[in-house]
Motif scaffolding. Structure first.
Motif, PDB file in Angstrom:
ATOM      1  N   ALA A   1       0.913  -1.293  -0.077  1.00 58.43           N
ATOM      2  CA  ALA A   1      -0.034  -0.019   0.074  1.00 58.43           C
ATOM      3  C   ALA A   1       0.794   1.169   0.109  1.00 58.43           C
ATOM      4  O   ALA A   1       0.748   2.249  -0.598  1.00 58.43           O
ATOM      5  CB  ALA A   1      -0.935   0.037   1.123  1.00 58.43           C
ATOM      6  N   ILE A   2       1.927   1.232   0.914  1.00 56.08           N
ATOM      7  CA  ILE A   2       2.811   2.334   0.699  1.00 56.08           C
ATOM      8  C   ILE A   2       3.566   2.459  -0.546  1.00 56.08           C
ATOM      9  O   ILE A   2       3.616   3.908  -1.017  1.00 56.08           O
ATOM     10  CB  ILE A   2       3.810   2.181   2.089  1.00 56.08           C
ATOM     11  N   SER A   3       4.015   1.645  -0.995  1.00 56.99           N
ATOM     12  CA  SER A   3       4.770   1.710  -2.488  1.00 56.99           C
ATOM     13  C   SER A   3       3.683   2.082  -3.752  1.00 56.99           C
ATOM     14  O   SER A   3       3.978   2.892  -4.361  1.00 56.99           O
ATOM     15  CB  SER A   3       5.110   0.477  -2.883  1.00 56.99           C
ATOM     16  N   PHE A   4       2.593   1.786  -3.413  1.00 55.11           N
ATOM     17  CA  PHE A   4       1.272   2.181  -4.409  1.00 55.11           C
ATOM     18  C   PHE A   4       1.009   3.598  -4.216  1.00 55.11           C
ATOM     19  O   PHE A   4       0.968   4.320  -5.260  1.00 55.11           O
ATOM     20  CB  PHE A   4       0.275   1.395  -4.474  1.00 55.11           C
ATOM     21  N   VAL A   5       0.994   4.017  -2.918  1.00 52.42           N
ATOM     22  CA  VAL A   5       0.413   5.506  -2.638  1.00 52.42           C
ATOM     23  C   VAL A   5       1.737   6.262  -3.258  1.00 52.42           C
ATOM     24  O   VAL A   5       1.571   7.539  -3.748  1.00 52.42           O
ATOM     25  CB  VAL A   5       0.167   5.499  -1.195  1.00 52.42           C
ATOM     26  N   THR A   6       3.192   5.955  -2.893  1.00 52.31           N
ATOM     27  CA  THR A   6       4.236   6.720  -3.200  1.00 52.31           C
ATOM     28  C   THR A   6       4.266   6.746  -4.683  1.00 52.31           C
ATOM     29  O   THR A   6       4.708   7.840  -5.242  1.00 52.31           O
ATOM     30  CB  THR A   6       5.444   6.248  -2.387  1.00 52.31           C
ATOM     31  N   SER A   7       3.924   5.868  -5.420  1.00 54.08           N
ATOM     32  CA  SER A   7       4.277   5.712  -6.828  1.00 54.08           C
ATOM     33  C   SER A   7       3.001   6.734  -7.690  1.00 54.08           C
ATOM     34  O   SER A   7       3.300   7.392  -8.656  1.00 54.08           O
ATOM     35  CB  SER A   7       4.140   4.394  -7.443  1.00 54.08           C
ATOM     36  N   LYS A   8       1.753   6.536  -7.104  1.00 53.24           N
ATOM     37  CA  LYS A   8       1.010   7.441  -7.417  1.00 53.24           C
ATOM     38  C   LYS A   8       1.085   8.933  -7.038  1.00 53.24           C
ATOM     39  O   LYS A   8       0.792   9.897  -8.024  1.00 53.24           O
ATOM     40  CB  LYS A   8      -0.226   7.019  -6.661  1.00 53.24           C
ATOM     41  N   ALA A   9       1.761   9.041  -5.945  1.00 58.03           N
ATOM     42  CA  ALA A   9       2.069  10.519  -5.557  1.00 58.03           C
ATOM     43  C   ALA A   9       3.039  11.265  -6.303  1.00 58.03           C
ATOM     44  O   ALA A   9       3.164  12.228  -6.933  1.00 58.03           O
ATOM     45  CB  ALA A   9       2.536  10.534  -3.932  1.00 58.03           C
ATOM     46  N   GLN A  10       4.159  10.364  -6.950  1.00 58.65           N
ATOM     47  CA  GLN A  10       5.353  11.077  -7.788  1.00 58.65           C
ATOM     48  C   GLN A  10       4.650  11.095  -9.120  1.00 58.65           C
ATOM     49  O   GLN A  10       5.245  11.884  -9.807  1.00 58.65           O
ATOM     50  CB  GLN A  10       6.399   9.677  -7.510  1.00 58.65           C
ATOM     51  N   SER A  11       3.627  10.170  -9.711  1.00 57.60           N
ATOM     52  CA  SER A  11       3.431  10.126 -10.849  1.00 57.60           C
ATOM     53  C   SER A  11       2.283  11.240 -11.031  1.00 57.60           C
ATOM     54  O   SER A  11       2.005  11.918 -12.150  1.00 57.60           O
ATOM     55  CB  SER A  11       2.900   9.124 -11.712  1.00 57.60           C
ATOM     56  N   GLN A  12       1.546  11.674 -10.083  1.00 59.09           N
ATOM     57  CA  GLN A  12       0.418  12.613 -10.227  1.00 59.09           C
ATOM     58  C   GLN A  12       0.464  13.539  -9.012  1.00 59.09           C
ATOM     59  O   GLN A  12      -0.426  13.553  -8.226  1.00 59.09           O
ATOM     60  CB  GLN A  12      -0.880  11.806 -10.255  1.00 59.09           C
ATOM     61  N   PRO A  13       1.648  14.519  -8.868  1.00 60.89           N
ATOM     62  CA  PRO A  13       1.515  15.305  -7.639  1.00 60.89           C
ATOM     63  C   PRO A  13       0.620  16.223  -7.480  1.00 60.89           C
ATOM     64  O   PRO A  13       0.346  16.514  -6.335  1.00 60.89           O
ATOM     65  CB  PRO A  13       2.980  16.100  -8.040  1.00 60.89           C
ATOM     66  N   ILE A  14      -0.014  16.826  -8.451  1.00 66.37           N
ATOM     67  CA  ILE A  14      -1.223  17.717  -8.295  1.00 66.37           C
ATOM     68  C   ILE A  14      -2.424  17.028  -7.807  1.00 66.37           C
ATOM     69  O   ILE A  14      -2.986  17.481  -6.663  1.00 66.37           O
ATOM     70  CB  ILE A  14      -1.403  18.470  -9.641  1.00 66.37           C
ATOM     71  N   SER A  15      -2.820  15.985  -8.207  1.00 63.24           N
ATOM     72  CA  SER A  15      -3.939  15.065  -7.586  1.00 63.24           C
ATOM     73  C   SER A  15      -3.500  14.693  -6.222  1.00 63.24           C
ATOM     74  O   SER A  15      -4.475  14.735  -5.433  1.00 63.24           O
ATOM     75  CB  SER A  15      -4.102  13.894  -8.563  1.00 63.24           C
TER      76      SER A  15
ATOM     77  N   GLU B   1       5.743  28.612 -22.397  1.00 63.39           N
ATOM     78  CA  GLU B   1       4.551  27.970 -22.971  1.00 63.39           C
ATOM     79  C   GLU B   1       4.964  26.442 -23.417  1.00 63.39           C
ATOM     80  O   GLU B   1       4.089  25.716 -23.020  1.00 63.39           O
ATOM     81  CB  GLU B   1       4.180  28.918 -24.151  1.00 63.39           C
ATOM     82  N   ALA B   2       6.082  26.249 -23.781  1.00 62.75           N
ATOM     83  CA  ALA B   2       6.509  24.977 -24.035  1.00 62.75           C
ATOM     84  C   ALA B   2       6.593  23.949 -22.976  1.00 62.75           C
ATOM     85  O   ALA B   2       5.959  22.917 -22.942  1.00 62.75           O
ATOM     86  CB  ALA B   2       7.828  24.817 -24.969  1.00 62.75           C
ATOM     87  N   GLU B   3       7.095  24.711 -22.131  1.00 64.34           N
ATOM     88  CA  GLU B   3       7.328  23.817 -20.589  1.00 64.34           C
ATOM     89  C   GLU B   3       5.827  23.542 -19.889  1.00 64.34           C
ATOM     90  O   GLU B   3       5.874  22.522 -19.634  1.00 64.34           O
ATOM     91  CB  GLU B   3       8.145  24.748 -19.867  1.00 64.34           C
ATOM     92  N   ALA B   4       5.014  24.728 -19.836  1.00 65.47           N
ATOM     93  CA  ALA B   4       3.734  24.352 -19.488  1.00 65.47           C
ATOM     94  C   ALA B   4       2.878  23.283 -20.294  1.00 65.47           C
ATOM     95  O   ALA B   4       2.381  22.727 -19.639  1.00 65.47           O
ATOM     96  CB  ALA B   4       3.044  25.791 -19.468  1.00 65.47           C
ATOM     97  N   ARG B   5       2.974  23.395 -21.467  1.00 64.71           N
ATOM     98  CA  ARG B   5       2.375  22.274 -22.218  1.00 64.71           C
ATOM     99  C   ARG B   5       2.954  21.203 -21.950  1.00 64.71           C
ATOM    100  O   ARG B   5       2.170  19.942 -21.884  1.00 64.71           O
ATOM    101  CB  ARG B   5       2.622  22.670 -23.978  1.00 64.71           C
ATOM    102  N   HIS B   6       4.394  20.958 -21.678  1.00 59.65           N
ATOM    103  CA  HIS B   6       4.797  19.611 -21.638  1.00 59.65           C
ATOM    104  C   HIS B   6       4.312  19.287 -20.170  1.00 59.65           C
ATOM    105  O   HIS B   6       3.934  17.987 -19.720  1.00 59.65           O
ATOM    106  CB  HIS B   6       6.231  19.736 -21.615  1.00 59.65           C
ATOM    107  N   VAL B   7       4.242  20.138 -19.044  1.00 61.47           N
ATOM    108  CA  VAL B   7       3.853  19.761 -17.809  1.00 61.47           C
ATOM    109  C   VAL B   7       2.392  19.276 -17.796  1.00 61.47           C
ATOM    110  O   VAL B   7       1.857  18.239 -17.106  1.00 61.47           O
ATOM    111  CB  VAL B   7       4.086  20.872 -16.918  1.00 61.47           C
ATOM    112  N   LEU B   8       1.679  19.916 -18.508  1.00 63.11           N
ATOM    113  CA  LEU B   8       0.220  19.617 -18.836  1.00 63.11           C
ATOM    114  C   LEU B   8      -0.080  18.571 -19.511  1.00 63.11           C
ATOM    115  O   LEU B   8      -1.353  18.081 -19.664  1.00 63.11           O
ATOM    116  CB  LEU B   8      -0.664  20.914 -19.146  1.00 63.11           C
ATOM    117  N   GLY B   9       0.868  18.116 -20.358  1.00 64.27           N
ATOM    118  CA  GLY B   9       0.379  17.026 -21.243  1.00 64.27           C
ATOM    119  C   GLY B   9      -0.159  17.429 -22.429  1.00 64.27           C
ATOM    120  O   GLY B   9      -0.715  16.571 -23.043  1.00 64.27           O
TER     121      GLY B   9
END
Length: 186
Positions: free
Chosen positions: A44-58, A155-163
């Protein structure tokens, strides 16, 4: 004294047996604790930390939201359980009606609290994101050779961060660059 001397060896045997049983139970509990940790807690801890690293805003949104709503939800749950236990002891029909009214009223209060917490969470996370974006914009513009280049880089960096895909403007190469930007050549 002779009676206490004869009772003492039996008491000592009983104490040894109790300590031996207690020691065995402690060892069993510790092995179950280790098994539970490896089976449930560590994944559970590894799942939560992986989600936290992949989706920091959420993760930031959910963290602030749960931090703001833990005590209201806990209070609501304890109040509901206490109301049911207290009122079900009385007349069944009356207690069910009163329980429904009390829990419904508390549910309305909880709904308002959750809405306020969601608004506060959105405000805090939005503020943090905008502050980080503003800081990044200032850093990029200060390091860029000129303002338009800095804005394009941001703008390019923001587009990259937002996907988002990059919508790079196409310029007509037959016109001078000064006319492409809306300025006429002097």
């Amino acid at each position: 004294m002779s009676s206490s001397a004869t009772a003492s060896p039996g008491l000592e045997d009983y104490k040894r047996q109790a300590l031996k049983t207690l020691s065995g139970n402690v060892d069993a509990l510790q092995s179950q604790r280790k098994e539970m940790r490896e089976t449930y807690v560590d994944p559970a801890i590894s799942f939560v930390t992986s989600k936290a690293q992949s989706q920091p805003i959420s993760t930031a949104f959910l963290g602030v939201f749960f931090a703001c709503t833990f005590f209201p939800v806990l209070s609501f749950t304890l109040f509901s359980i206490g109301t049911i236990i207290t009122l079900v002891g009385g007349a069944l029909a009356v207690s069910l009606f009163v329980s429904a009214c009390a829990i419904g009223g508390a549910g309305l209060l909880l709904l308002g609290t959750l809405f306020a917490a969601a608004c506060f969470t959105i405000f805090v996370v939005s503020w943090a994101i905008l502050a980080a974006a503003a800081f990044r914009l200032v850093v990029i513009v200060l390091r860029a050779p000129n303002l338009p280049q800095g804005l394009k880089t941001f703008e390019a960096e923001a587009r990259h961060v937002l996907g988002l895909r990059s919508n790079t403007p196409t310029y007509n190469n037959s016109q001078p660059k000064s006319e492409q930007n809306g300025y006429e050549a002097a």
